[in-house]
Scaffold this motif. Structure first.
Motif, PDB file in Angstrom:
ATOM      1  N   LEU A 199     -99.986  38.701 131.776  1.00 37.51           N
ATOM      2  CA  LEU A 199     -99.444  37.379 132.097  1.00 37.51           C
ATOM      3  C   LEU A 199    -100.322  36.717 133.141  1.00 37.51           C
ATOM      4  CD1 LEU A 199     -97.058  35.406 131.667  1.00 37.51           C
ATOM      5  CD2 LEU A 199     -95.859  36.611 133.507  1.00 37.51           C
ATOM      6  N   ASN A 200    -100.806  35.518 132.816  1.00 47.50           N
ATOM      7  CA  ASN A 200    -101.634  34.741 133.741  1.00 47.50           C
ATOM      8  C   ASN A 200    -100.891  33.441 134.052  1.00 47.50           C
ATOM      9  OD1 ASN A 200    -103.589  33.459 135.205  1.00 47.50           O
ATOM     10  ND2 ASN A 200    -105.129  33.411 133.580  1.00 47.50           N
ATOM     11  N   LYS A 201    -100.188  33.446 135.199  1.00 50.68           N
ATOM     12  CA  LYS A 201     -99.325  32.327 135.578  1.00 50.68           C
ATOM     13  C   LYS A 201     -98.252  32.136 134.506  1.00 50.68           C
ATOM     14  CE  LYS A 201    -102.835  30.166 138.490  1.00 50.68           C
ATOM     15  NZ  LYS A 201    -103.645  28.982 138.775  1.00 50.68           N
ATOM     16  N   ASN A 202     -98.323  31.068 133.711  1.00 48.25           N
ATOM     17  CA  ASN A 202     -97.297  30.868 132.685  1.00 48.25           C
ATOM     18  C   ASN A 202     -97.862  31.026 131.275  1.00 48.25           C
ATOM     19  OD1 ASN A 202     -98.844  28.535 132.691  1.00 48.25           O
ATOM     20  ND2 ASN A 202     -97.132  27.204 132.164  1.00 48.25           N
ATOM     21  N   ILE A 203     -98.966  31.769 131.174  1.00 47.62           N
ATOM     22  CA  ILE A 203     -99.592  32.002 129.878  1.00 47.62           C
ATOM     23  C   ILE A 203     -99.555  33.496 129.546  1.00 47.62           C
ATOM     24  CG2 ILE A 203    -101.677  31.782 128.482  1.00 47.62           C
ATOM     25  CD1 ILE A 203    -100.459  29.105 129.205  1.00 47.62           C
ATOM     26  N   TRP A 204     -98.941  33.821 128.421  1.00 45.02           N
ATOM     27  CA  TRP A 204     -98.963  35.201 127.940  1.00 45.02           C
ATOM     28  C   TRP A 204    -100.317  35.474 127.299  1.00 45.02           C
ATOM     29  CZ3 TRP A 204     -95.391  38.460 129.457  1.00 45.02           C
ATOM     30  CH2 TRP A 204     -94.093  38.022 129.705  1.00 45.02           C
ATOM     31  N   MET A 205    -100.949  36.574 127.686  1.00 46.51           N
ATOM     32  CA  MET A 205    -102.225  36.989 127.117  1.00 46.51           C
ATOM     33  C   MET A 205    -101.961  38.236 126.274  1.00 46.51           C
ATOM     34  SD  MET A 205    -103.990  34.703 128.873  1.00 46.51           S
ATOM     35  CE  MET A 205    -105.724  35.164 128.836  1.00 46.51           C
ATOM     36  N   VAL A 206    -102.293  38.175 124.996  1.00 43.88           N
ATOM     37  CA  VAL A 206    -101.995  39.277 124.075  1.00 43.88           C
ATOM     38  C   VAL A 206    -103.265  39.694 123.343  1.00 43.88           C
ATOM     39  CG1 VAL A 206    -100.654  40.000 122.059  1.00 43.88           C
ATOM     40  CG2 VAL A 206     -99.638  38.439 123.743  1.00 43.88           C
ATOM     41  N   THR A 207    -103.519  40.994 123.317  1.00 40.76           N
ATOM     42  CA  THR A 207    -104.654  41.518 122.560  1.00 40.76           C
ATOM     43  C   THR A 207    -104.149  42.461 121.477  1.00 40.76           C
ATOM     44  OG1 THR A 207    -106.249  41.345 124.373  1.00 40.76           O
ATOM     45  CG2 THR A 207    -106.749  42.933 122.634  1.00 40.76           C
ATOM     46  N   LYS A 208    -104.554  42.179 120.258  1.00 45.13           N
ATOM     47  CA  LYS A 208    -104.228  43.017 119.100  1.00 45.13           C
ATOM     48  C   LYS A 208    -105.473  43.838 118.784  1.00 45.13           C
ATOM     49  CE  LYS A 208    -103.117  42.302 114.131  1.00 45.13           C
ATOM     50  NZ  LYS A 208    -101.726  42.785 113.960  1.00 45.13           N
ATOM     51  N   ASP A 209    -105.404  45.138 119.029  1.00 42.91           N
ATOM     52  CA  ASP A 209    -106.537  46.035 118.809  1.00 42.91           C
ATOM     53  C   ASP A 209    -106.458  46.581 117.390  1.00 42.91           C
ATOM     54  OD1 ASP A 209    -108.406  48.061 118.722  1.00 42.91           O
ATOM     55  OD2 ASP A 209    -107.869  48.927 120.657  1.00 42.91           O
ATOM     56  N   MET A 210    -107.444  46.192 116.556  1.00 36.92           N
ATOM     57  CA  MET A 210    -107.425  46.602 115.148  1.00 36.92           C
ATOM     58  C   MET A 210    -108.554  47.567 114.825  1.00 36.92           C
ATOM     59  SD  MET A 210    -106.229  43.274 112.998  1.00 36.92           S
ATOM     60  CE  MET A 210    -105.924  44.363 111.602  1.00 36.92           C
ATOM     61  N   TYR A 211    -108.843  48.454 115.744  1.00 33.26           N
ATOM     62  CA  TYR A 211    -109.923  49.425 115.531  1.00 33.26           C
ATOM     63  C   TYR A 211    -109.847  50.033 114.130  1.00 33.26           C
ATOM     64  CZ  TYR A 211    -112.989  53.427 116.218  1.00 33.26           C
ATOM     65  OH  TYR A 211    -114.009  54.342 116.100  1.00 33.26           O
ATOM     66  N   PRO A 212    -110.948  50.087 113.388  1.00 35.38           N
ATOM     67  CA  PRO A 212    -112.326  49.739 113.763  1.00 35.38           C
ATOM     68  C   PRO A 212    -112.724  48.321 113.353  1.00 35.38           C
ATOM     69  CG  PRO A 212    -112.329  50.915 111.692  1.00 35.38           C
ATOM     70  CD  PRO A 212    -110.882  50.756 112.081  1.00 35.38           C
ATOM     71  N   GLN A 213    -111.783  47.402 113.314  1.00 35.69           N
ATOM     72  CA  GLN A 213    -112.081  46.042 112.865  1.00 35.69           C
ATOM     73  C   GLN A 213    -111.957  45.011 113.979  1.00 35.69           C
ATOM     74  OE1 GLN A 213    -109.373  46.266 109.384  1.00 35.69           O
ATOM     75  NE2 GLN A 213    -111.190  45.814 108.172  1.00 35.69           N
ATOM     76  N   GLY A 214    -112.184  45.468 115.209  1.00 36.54           N
ATOM     77  CA  GLY A 214    -112.267  44.534 116.324  1.00 36.54           C
ATOM     78  C   GLY A 214    -110.943  44.185 116.966  1.00 36.54           C
ATOM     79  N   TYR A 215    -110.989  43.103 117.762  1.00 35.88           N
ATOM     80  CA  TYR A 215    -109.835  42.681 118.554  1.00 35.88           C
ATOM     81  C   TYR A 215    -109.503  41.224 118.248  1.00 35.88           C
ATOM     82  CZ  TYR A 215    -111.694  46.428 121.641  1.00 35.88           C
ATOM     83  OH  TYR A 215    -112.200  47.593 122.160  1.00 35.88           O
ATOM     84  N   TRP A 216    -108.219  40.897 118.345  1.00 34.43           N
ATOM     85  CA  TRP A 216    -107.765  39.515 118.293  1.00 34.43           C
ATOM     86  C   TRP A 216    -107.072  39.213 119.623  1.00 34.43           C
ATOM     87  CZ3 TRP A 216    -108.705  36.286 114.123  1.00 34.43           C
ATOM     88  CH2 TRP A 216    -109.217  36.912 112.977  1.00 34.43           C
ATOM     89  N   ASP A 217    -107.515  38.177 120.294  1.00 36.17           N
ATOM     90  CA  ASP A 217    -106.949  37.785 121.582  1.00 36.17           C
ATOM     91  C   ASP A 217    -106.165  36.482 121.428  1.00 36.17           C
ATOM     92  OD1 ASP A 217    -108.191  39.901 123.076  1.00 36.17           O
ATOM     93  OD2 ASP A 217    -110.088  38.796 122.931  1.00 36.17           O
ATOM     94  N   TYR A 218    -104.977  36.450 122.012  1.00 36.68           N
ATOM     95  CA  TYR A 218    -104.102  35.281 121.888  1.00 36.68           C
ATOM     96  C   TYR A 218    -103.672  34.786 123.269  1.00 36.68           C
ATOM     97  CZ  TYR A 218    -103.659  37.080 117.129  1.00 36.68           C
ATOM     98  OH  TYR A 218    -103.934  37.541 115.856  1.00 36.68           O
ATOM     99  N   LYS A 219    -103.547  33.479 123.384  1.00 37.61           N
ATOM    100  CA  LYS A 219    -102.933  32.865 124.552  1.00 37.61           C
ATOM    101  C   LYS A 219    -101.700  32.110 124.062  1.00 37.61           C
ATOM    102  CE  LYS A 219    -107.216  32.274 127.217  1.00 37.61           C
ATOM    103  NZ  LYS A 219    -108.131  31.290 127.877  1.00 37.61           N
ATOM    104  N   ILE A 220    -100.545  32.440 124.663  1.00 41.48           N
ATOM    105  CA  ILE A 220     -99.280  31.864 124.207  1.00 41.48           C
ATOM    106  C   ILE A 220     -98.575  31.230 125.408  1.00 41.48           C
ATOM    107  CG2 ILE A 220     -97.041  32.376 123.155  1.00 41.48           C
ATOM    108  CD1 ILE A 220     -98.437  34.717 121.705  1.00 41.48           C
ATOM    109  N   ASP A 221     -98.209  29.978 125.258  1.00 45.23           N
ATOM    110  CA  ASP A 221     -97.551  29.245 126.335  1.00 45.23           C
ATOM    111  C   ASP A 221     -96.204  29.885 126.662  1.00 45.23           C
ATOM    112  OD1 ASP A 221     -95.882  27.161 127.669  1.00 45.23           O
ATOM    113  OD2 ASP A 221     -97.677  25.934 127.384  1.00 45.23           O
ATOM    114  N   GLY A 222     -96.014  30.241 127.935  1.00 42.19           N
ATOM    115  CA  GLY A 222     -94.805  30.925 128.352  1.00 42.19           C
ATOM    116  C   GLY A 222     -93.585  30.043 128.439  1.00 42.19           C
ATOM    117  N   ASN A 223     -93.753  28.732 128.234  1.00 45.82           N
ATOM    118  CA  ASN A 223     -92.612  27.823 128.279  1.00 45.82           C
ATOM    119  C   ASN A 223     -92.270  27.224 126.918  1.00 45.82           C
ATOM    120  OD1 ASN A 223     -91.898  27.941 131.093  1.00 45.82           O
ATOM    121  ND2 ASN A 223     -93.812  26.851 131.512  1.00 45.82           N
ATOM    122  N   THR A 224     -93.250  27.174 126.024  1.00 44.61           N
ATOM    123  CA  THR A 224     -92.993  26.602 124.697  1.00 44.61           C
ATOM    124  C   THR A 224     -93.078  27.639 123.581  1.00 44.61           C
ATOM    125  OG1 THR A 224     -95.315  26.049 124.271  1.00 44.61           O
ATOM    126  CG2 THR A 224     -93.985  24.424 125.476  1.00 44.61           C
TER     127      THR A 224
END
Length: 238
Positions: A199-224
């Motif tokens: 959590l970065n202030k009001n932003i959720w930071m999410v990482t989906k680890d799909m080894y061996p096919q890399g990573y997906w990083d998401y930023k999700i608004d914590g209010n909407t």
């Protein structure tokens, strides 16, 4: 009063170092119950208590459960602490996903309960709301492909010039027993254990680890609850 005990006789005289061959002859450190619940056992020397042996039991329910319990036990086998924690990884200080902790005295009586589940009380989209979003939202949509096109082309299709990328094509390429096309497939043991949340202030930071096919990083608004950014990182692990 909590009367749960650790079966210390099961691991009596268990050696500190065990070869793979000898381990087969020793009591198993993992049990699988009939409903799929996995119980993992460990023992450790507590330097703060004269190197006495303490014990730990991790109880992980089968998918789609997203929380597990970590139970610590005194040398006598009496329960010392019980913690409810996220199955994946929560990188938020100071508790790192240990939401509710119960501490017990040496007779099993409750000393205190520490509830950290209100850490996100100022957000409209709280942790459990976030999990619902991750389980229902597509992992990639067409409007997020442009800036990731080269990385996705190389990382997933081995083609830097792939100009025909669509969210449907990407998801079809990744779909498997583990990946159902959503940000989080809670029915997959692999996916639920390889999701990281911070959590970065009001932003959720999410990482989906799909080894061996890399990573997906998401930023999700914590209010909407709106997904405001998606980024793909190529696999660089052996």
């Amino acid at each position: 009063m909590n009367t749960e005990k650790f079966d210390i006789k099961r691991f009596e005289n268990y050696p500190d170092v065990v070869s793979m061959e000898d381990e087969k002859k020793l009591p198993a450190k993992k049990d699988t119950l009939s409903d799929g619940t996995i119980i993992e056992y460990s023992l450790w020397d507590n330097n703060e208590d004269g190197n006495k042996t303490y014990y730990t039991k991790i109880v992980t329910p089968p998918p789609p459960a997203l929380f597990k319990k970590v139970k610590d036990f005194y040398p006598s086998g009496t329960i010392q602490k019980e913690t409810e924690t996220f199955v994946g990884q929560v990188d938020i200080e100071p508790f790192y996903g240990s939401f509710i902790t119960k501490d017990y005295d040496k007779n099993g009586y409750l000393l205190k309960t520490t509830d950290r589940s209100d850490f996100d009380k100022d957000l409209k989209i709280r942790f459990n709301d976030l999990l619902r979003i991750l389980k229902t939202e597509q992992m990639i949509t067409d409007n997020f492909i442009t800036k990731n096109k080269e990385n996705i082309g190389i990382g997933l299709f081995h083609d830097q010039e792939n100009t025909q990328l669509t969210s449907e094509k990407i998801i079809d390429n990744l779909k498997s027993e583990d990946c159902n096309g959503k940000i989080l497939n809670a029915n997959s043991d692999f996916e639920r254990k390889n999701i990281k949340v911070s959590l970065n202030k009001n932003i959720w930071m999410v990482t989906k680890d799909m080894y061996p096919q890399g990573y997906w990083d998401y930023k999700i608004d914590g209010n909407t609850g709106k997904i405001i950014d998606v980024n793909y990182r190529q696999e660089n692990r052996p």
